[in-house]
Design a protein around this motif. Structure first.
Motif, PDB file in Angstrom:
ATOM      1  N   GLU A   1      45.549  -6.612   0.663  1.00 33.13           N
ATOM      2  CA  GLU A   1      46.720  -7.493   0.693  1.00 33.13           C
ATOM      3  C   GLU A   1      46.290  -8.952   0.565  1.00 33.13           C
ATOM      4  O   GLU A   1      46.856  -9.713  -0.221  1.00 33.13           O
ATOM      5  CB  GLU A   1      47.507  -7.270   1.989  1.00 33.13           C
ATOM      6  N   ALA A   2      45.272  -9.348   1.294  1.00 32.20           N
ATOM      7  CA  ALA A   2      44.829 -10.747   1.299  1.00 32.20           C
ATOM      8  C   ALA A   2      44.288 -11.179  -0.061  1.00 32.20           C
ATOM      9  O   ALA A   2      44.592 -12.276  -0.531  1.00 32.20           O
ATOM     10  CB  ALA A   2      43.762 -10.955   2.372  1.00 32.20           C
ATOM     11  N   GLU A   3      43.509 -10.342  -0.687  1.00 33.88           N
ATOM     12  CA  GLU A   3      42.867 -10.719  -1.947  1.00 33.88           C
ATOM     13  C   GLU A   3      43.738 -10.425  -3.164  1.00 33.88           C
ATOM     14  O   GLU A   3      43.997 -11.317  -3.967  1.00 33.88           O
ATOM     15  CB  GLU A   3      41.516  -9.996  -2.094  1.00 33.88           C
ATOM     16  N   CYS A   4      44.194  -9.219  -3.300  1.00 37.60           N
ATOM     17  CA  CYS A   4      44.925  -8.816  -4.510  1.00 37.60           C
ATOM     18  C   CYS A   4      46.345  -9.368  -4.539  1.00 37.60           C
ATOM     19  O   CYS A   4      46.796  -9.869  -5.568  1.00 37.60           O
ATOM     20  CB  CYS A   4      44.932  -7.301  -4.629  1.00 37.60           C
ATOM     21  N   ALA A   5      47.028  -9.294  -3.421  1.00 39.81           N
ATOM     22  CA  ALA A   5      48.421  -9.746  -3.383  1.00 39.81           C
ATOM     23  C   ALA A   5      48.547 -11.262  -3.326  1.00 39.81           C
ATOM     24  O   ALA A   5      49.651 -11.781  -3.362  1.00 39.81           O
ATOM     25  CB  ALA A   5      49.151  -9.107  -2.207  1.00 39.81           C
ATOM     26  N   SER A   6      47.445 -11.964  -3.284  1.00 37.36           N
ATOM     27  CA  SER A   6      47.536 -13.424  -3.316  1.00 37.36           C
ATOM     28  C   SER A   6      47.870 -13.907  -4.730  1.00 37.36           C
ATOM     29  O   SER A   6      48.332 -15.033  -4.893  1.00 37.36           O
ATOM     30  CB  SER A   6      46.239 -14.057  -2.811  1.00 37.36           C
TER      31      SER A   6
END
Length: 152
Positions: free
Chosen positions: A33-38
């Motif tokens: 979530e933190a890396e890809c959904a940013s």
């Protein structure tokens, strides 16, 4: 005698018929979530097969025109999770051209009625912006009955 017909019918009804409900696995690492959904929606891993996820994760320095490199620990964690939860049904796990969900035969078939100008609307921007039309896309719900295409 009726139960012989009822049980298989109930089992059939309980199965997902399409990608309508891919579901986001509950064990998604926080790094996903933190890396890809940013930068984009955190796509449910069941939208692509293992080989596509391996290709994507091994080429993050050229991730669709952007350098999305991660630290080795986060990259390994996300890669393992994506592969573990990748599509297994043949129609979803078939190798996607250019590792793009939007180039898969099932995606094209499901969106064949969408006119080319719709993808260019400000509220849509591209076929990869699932959340523009599928309000619950981030949860892995792509139910056709809940599609709302932005007018502009």
């Amino acid at each position: 005698m009726k139960t012989y017909f009822l049980l298989p019918l109930l089992a059939l009804l309980a199965m997902p018929a399409s990608a309508a409900k891919m579901g986001m696995p509950a064990d998604a690492p926080k790094s996903y979530e933190a890396e890809c959904a940013s930068c984009h929606m955190a796509y449910p891993p069941g939208l692509l097969g293992q080989k596509n996820w391996q290709n994507i994760m091994s080429g993050l320095d050229k991730h669709f025109g952007t350098d999305a490199s991660l630290d080795p620990k986060a990259q390994a964690e996300i890669t393992q999770w994506l592969i573990k939860n990748a599509a297994t049904k043949e129609k979803y796990s078939a190798l996607a051209p250019e590792n793009r969900i939007t180039k898969t035969s099932w995606f094209i078939r499901k969106h064949d009625e969408v006119r080319a100008d719709v993808w260019k609307r400000a509220g849509v921007k591209s076929p990869a912006n699932c959340s523009a039309c599928h309000a619950d896309a981030a949860k892995g719900n792509f139910d056709e009955d809940r599609v709302r295409i932005p007018a502009k």
